[in-house]
Design a protein around this motif. Structure first.
Motif, PDB file in Angstrom:
ATOM      1  N   UNK B  84      37.778  71.121  53.029  1.00 44.18           N
ATOM      2  CA  UNK B  84      39.197  71.361  52.737  1.00 44.18           C
ATOM      3  C   UNK B  84      40.113  71.198  53.941  1.00 44.18           C
ATOM      4  N   UNK B  85      39.530  71.105  55.121  1.00 43.14           N
ATOM      5  CA  UNK B  85      40.393  71.166  56.301  1.00 43.14           C
ATOM      6  C   UNK B  85      40.344  69.905  57.161  1.00 43.14           C
ATOM      7  N   UNK B  86      41.372  69.763  57.963  1.00 42.02           N
ATOM      8  CA  UNK B  86      41.377  68.789  59.041  1.00 42.02           C
ATOM      9  C   UNK B  86      41.808  69.534  60.285  1.00 42.02           C
ATOM     10  N   UNK B  87      41.221  69.191  61.433  1.00 34.70           N
ATOM     11  CA  UNK B  87      41.529  69.921  62.658  1.00 34.70           C
ATOM     12  C   UNK B  87      41.786  68.930  63.789  1.00 34.70           C
ATOM     13  N   UNK B  88      43.037  68.850  64.218  1.00 32.67           N
ATOM     14  CA  UNK B  88      43.359  68.045  65.389  1.00 32.67           C
ATOM     15  C   UNK B  88      43.259  68.957  66.589  1.00 32.67           C
ATOM     16  N   UNK B 152      45.290  62.064  65.815  1.00 28.80           N
ATOM     17  CA  UNK B 152      45.985  62.667  64.679  1.00 28.80           C
ATOM     18  C   UNK B 152      45.718  61.904  63.395  1.00 28.80           C
ATOM     19  N   UNK B 153      45.767  60.582  63.496  1.00 29.08           N
ATOM     20  CA  UNK B 153      45.513  59.771  62.307  1.00 29.08           C
ATOM     21  C   UNK B 153      44.124  60.073  61.749  1.00 29.08           C
ATOM     22  N   UNK B 154      43.165  60.271  62.640  1.00 28.40           N
ATOM     23  CA  UNK B 154      41.800  60.553  62.213  1.00 28.40           C
ATOM     24  C   UNK B 154      41.699  61.810  61.365  1.00 28.40           C
ATOM     25  N   UNK B 155      42.495  62.795  61.725  1.00 35.46           N
ATOM     26  CA  UNK B 155      42.452  64.067  60.999  1.00 35.46           C
ATOM     27  C   UNK B 155      43.066  63.922  59.610  1.00 35.46           C
ATOM     28  N   UNK B 156      43.935  62.926  59.453  1.00 31.62           N
ATOM     29  CA  UNK B 156      44.639  62.771  58.184  1.00 31.62           C
ATOM     30  C   UNK B 156      43.894  61.863  57.200  1.00 31.62           C
ATOM     31  N   UNK B 157      42.822  61.219  57.684  1.00 33.84           N
ATOM     32  CA  UNK B 157      42.099  60.241  56.859  1.00 33.84           C
ATOM     33  C   UNK B 157      41.755  60.772  55.470  1.00 33.84           C
ATOM     34  N   UNK B 158      41.284  62.004  55.383  1.00 29.82           N
ATOM     35  CA  UNK B 158      40.764  62.503  54.114  1.00 29.82           C
ATOM     36  C   UNK B 158      41.751  63.402  53.371  1.00 29.82           C
ATOM     37  N   UNK B 159      43.018  63.336  53.753  1.00 30.90           N
ATOM     38  CA  UNK B 159      44.060  64.137  53.103  1.00 30.90           C
ATOM     39  C   UNK B 159      43.625  65.594  52.911  1.00 30.90           C
ATOM     40  N   UNK B 160      43.445  66.314  54.019  1.00 30.16           N
ATOM     41  CA  UNK B 160      42.952  67.693  53.902  1.00 30.16           C
ATOM     42  C   UNK B 160      43.993  68.611  53.256  1.00 30.16           C
ATOM     43  N   UNK B 161      43.482  69.664  52.631  1.00 23.41           N
ATOM     44  CA  UNK B 161      44.371  70.651  52.004  1.00 23.41           C
ATOM     45  C   UNK B 161      45.024  71.524  53.061  1.00 23.41           C
ATOM     46  N   UNK B 162      44.254  71.845  54.093  1.00 27.41           N
ATOM     47  CA  UNK B 162      44.774  72.660  55.188  1.00 27.41           C
ATOM     48  C   UNK B 162      44.621  71.870  56.480  1.00 27.41           C
ATOM     49  N   UNK B 192      50.483  70.187  51.508  1.00 27.00           N
ATOM     50  CA  UNK B 192      49.499  70.478  52.551  1.00 27.00           C
ATOM     51  C   UNK B 192      49.933  71.712  53.344  1.00 27.00           C
ATOM     52  N   UNK B 193      49.017  72.631  53.506  1.00 23.80           N
ATOM     53  CA  UNK B 193      49.294  73.788  54.337  1.00 23.80           C
ATOM     54  C   UNK B 193      49.085  73.389  55.792  1.00 23.80           C
ATOM     55  N   UNK B 194      50.024  73.742  56.649  1.00 28.34           N
ATOM     56  CA  UNK B 194      49.882  73.350  58.048  1.00 28.34           C
ATOM     57  C   UNK B 194      49.886  74.571  58.966  1.00 28.34           C
ATOM     58  N   UNK B 195      48.886  74.602  59.833  1.00 31.45           N
ATOM     59  CA  UNK B 195      48.706  75.685  60.797  1.00 31.45           C
ATOM     60  C   UNK B 195      48.867  75.038  62.171  1.00 31.45           C
TER      61      UNK B 195
END
Ligand SMILES: Nc1ncnc2c1ncn2[C@@H]1O[C@H](COP(=O)(O)OP(=O)(O)OP(=O)(O)O)[C@@H](O)[C@H]1O
Ligand SMILES: [Mg+2]
Lengths: 254, 342
Positions: B84-88, B152-162, B192-195
């Protein structure tokens, strides 16, 4: 995603990593060929030694060169791993939704293939220099198989050190293990010419049996016992080093 | 900020503690983030932001507490969290001996895209972050900002929820930063929730709907940017004086008007600033009194408190006082060298 798919992608990546930039693989080919040339010239007259039966030292030493090519290609696995760990790339892999075991298997398969390629190149040199493989194409394939297995097993040492220390220099220093493990064997002289504590150490070193299996395949012929013992020794090393790698992987996220 | 029991929370942190040896990096924090929120996690260097994010993203084991992300416990079901997540991460991490596309596509397929989908998505994102022209080149030829954008682009590849972003715009030029902001806003608008962690307070102010300030491992204040600024005690009046004016004298005049409880800050260059409520009525009186005392100001400005003022008030001072104490020394000789990761 299936384990096979993700392992395949990581294998391809690991292979590219270990072959890029391509000139970086030259040293690991240079050294085995260098030793082969130097030793076969230096010990050209050793046949005169009573009990030394091989027709010349090149033929006797050739399996050592193959072994070295495998040592060098597998030693890089730990370095590649520690580069990924210190750059944070390994963390990126760890938060991907993949089975972590595929990170390890992918890397091992890449090491295995690289060992095969490097051993193949060194064997080509041996043949060019007038050496031979008495067991023919079949033996050649068995050498590559055993080489791949031992390459994967030995890479577990570097990978474990990389995971435990996360430190480039410490991982690099695993290289020194190469010396006792390659040279406290029957690399220089056949077993029956060795004596004392040295002979005991040689007999305790699992690499001796891998070397003897290579020697059977290149020089003596289809010696079933020697070949099977070689595979068994490689398997034993694999069990120990890969267990260590797995355990250190588990500990990684402390 | 949602309370930890809120049904709609996509991130729930309760009594989270992380210790490294004897040092406590995260000291019993609790908070929650609602789904679709744009959450800013702010604090000085060494406050515990990265440590918290590494725990939330399953990279680091916590000492105690419970953490749920996207409805899953990070210990019990890390795989579900990871999906569910992506982490830059704060440190850019790329495969340097591979092209931009190779980097993106590997991440895509590991997150379950087909190679073809991964390629399409990689091209789309290379366009977004302005790397389309160089994405076929090896990453070791990229500049720092280009590397950051690829990361950053790498983290967005899979369209994470968070999406966890640890100082994502560090090292970017103003234009690149604006492009990234706009894209993040759009992602957030799409759900998308952004932290976000950042040291750019203007960035946090413009983007975040909810904020939490962390200092020395503890959350010291939370709220919307407007709430936090309102808590500053009004508008900030900044006065500047001629070199021959004795600053102490001017300060006494200001003090006589605002009373003992208000902080008066003295700047090095003949400046004084003070926060007051109802500045519009206060300023004429202030000028009159300063004139009378023979210390007329050279210039005067009134500003709404910025998030930076909030930051300095909440955590700025402690940061300057004990910088030393923030260094935790690991006992592991290899980790203490600064090369350790977790
Ligand atoms: N591996 C580690 N071993 C020991 N201490 C650590 C380790 N990692 C972080 N710390 C300590 O934990 C504390 C919090 O660090 P953290 O990286 O979370 O700070 P941060 O808020 O992200 O700071 P910054 O704004 O500088 O990125 C610091 O005091 C740091 O020294
Ligand atoms: Mg940080």
């Amino acid at each position: 995603m299936t384990l096979v798919r993700e392992t395949y992608y990581l294998f391809v990546r690991g292979l590219k990593q270990s072959l890029r930039p391509w000139p970086s693989i030259i040293p690991s080919l240079f050294l085995p060929v260098f030793f082969l040339l130097v030793f076969s010239a230096a010990f050209a007259n050793i046949r005169e030694l009573p009990g030394f039966t091989a027709e010349n030292y090149l033929v006797f030493y050739a399996p050592v060169a193959i072994l070295q090519a495998i040592f060098f290609s597998s030693g890089d696995a730990g370095i590649d791993m520690v580069v990924d760990i210190t750059s944070g790339y390994f963390d990126k892999m760890r938060i991907a939704p993949i089975r972590h075991i595929s990170l390890l298997i992918g890397k091992l398969l890449a090491v295995g293939l690289r060992s095969i390629v490097q051993a193949g190149i060194v064997i080509a040199f041996i043949l060019l220099l007038g050496g031979k493989i008495v067991t023919g194409v079949g033996g050649f394939l068995v050498i590559l198989l055993l080489g791949a297995l031992f390459g994967m097993a030995w890479s577990g040492v570097g990978i474990t050190i990389a995971l435990l220390t996360k430190n480039q220099r410490a991982t690099q220093s695993a290289f020194i293990l190469f010396f006792p493990f390659t040279y406290i064997t029957t690399a220089q002289l056949p077993l029956h010419l060795l004596t004392g504590w040295y002979k005991t150490a040689v007999l305790l070193n699992p690499v001796t049996y891998i070397l003897e299996a290579f020697r059977a395949l290149t020089t003596t012929g289809w010696d079933g016992t020697a070949i099977a013992t070689g595979f068994l020794a490689a398997a034993c090393v694999a069990v120990v080093t890969l267990t260590a790698a797995l355990v250190s992987f588990r500990r990684f996220a402390r | 900020m949602a309370t930890p029991t809120d049904q709609t929370s996509i991130i729930e942190v309760r009594n989270l503690v992380k210790r490294y040896g004897d040092a406590t990096a995260v000291d019993d924090i609790s908070f929650a983030v609602a789904e679709g929120d744009f959450f800013g996690f702010l604090g000085p260097n060494g406050a515990g932001k990265t440590t918290t994010m590494r725990i939330l993203s399953t990279l680091l084991k916590k000492t105690s507490g419970t953490v749920r992300v996207a409805g899953h416990d990070v210990d019990a079901d890390p795989d579900a969290v990871r999906r569910s997540i992506g982490f830059a991460m704060q440190e850019i991490s790329l495969d340097n001996l591979a092209s931009g596309y190779e980097n993106l596509q590997l991440l895509g397929v590991l997150y379950g895209l087909t190679p073809r989908e991964a390629r399409t998505r990689a091209e789309e994102l290379a366009q977004v972050v302005g790397l389309a022209k160089v994405a076929d080149r090896w990453v070791n030829t990229y500049s720092g900002g280009m590397r950051r954008r690829l990361d950053l682009a790498g983290v967005l590849m899979h369209r994470p929820r968070v999406l966890f972003l640890d100082e994502p715009t560090q090292g970017l030029d103003p234009q690149a930063r604006r492009i990234i902001y706009d894209y993040l806003r759009r992602l957030n608008a799409d759900g998308t929730t952004i932290f976000l962690t950042t040291h750019y307070m203007d960035e946090a102010d413009a983007l975040c709907r909810e904020l939490a300030f962390i200092d020395k491992g503890k959350i010291v204040q939370a709220g919307t940017p407007a709430q936090l600024k309102a808590g500053m005690g009004g508008d900030v009046i900044a006065l500047k004086f001629r070199p021959d004016v004795v600053l102490e004298q001017a300060e006494r005049v200001v003090r006589s008007l605002v009373g003992d409880k208000t902080d008066i800050t003295r700047g090095g260059d003949q400046q004084i600033s003070v926060a007051v409520k109802g500045a519009d009525q206060f300023v004429p009186r202030l000028i009159e009194q300063l004139d009378k005392a023979g210390t007329p100001p050279l210039s005067l400005s009134v500003a709404q408190p910025s998030l930076e003022d909030v930051f300095v008030k909440l955590v700025g001072r402690s940061f300057l006082e004990d910088d030393e104490s923030q260094l935790v020394h690991g006992r592991d000789p290899f980790v203490a060298g600064g090369e350790g990761q977790s």
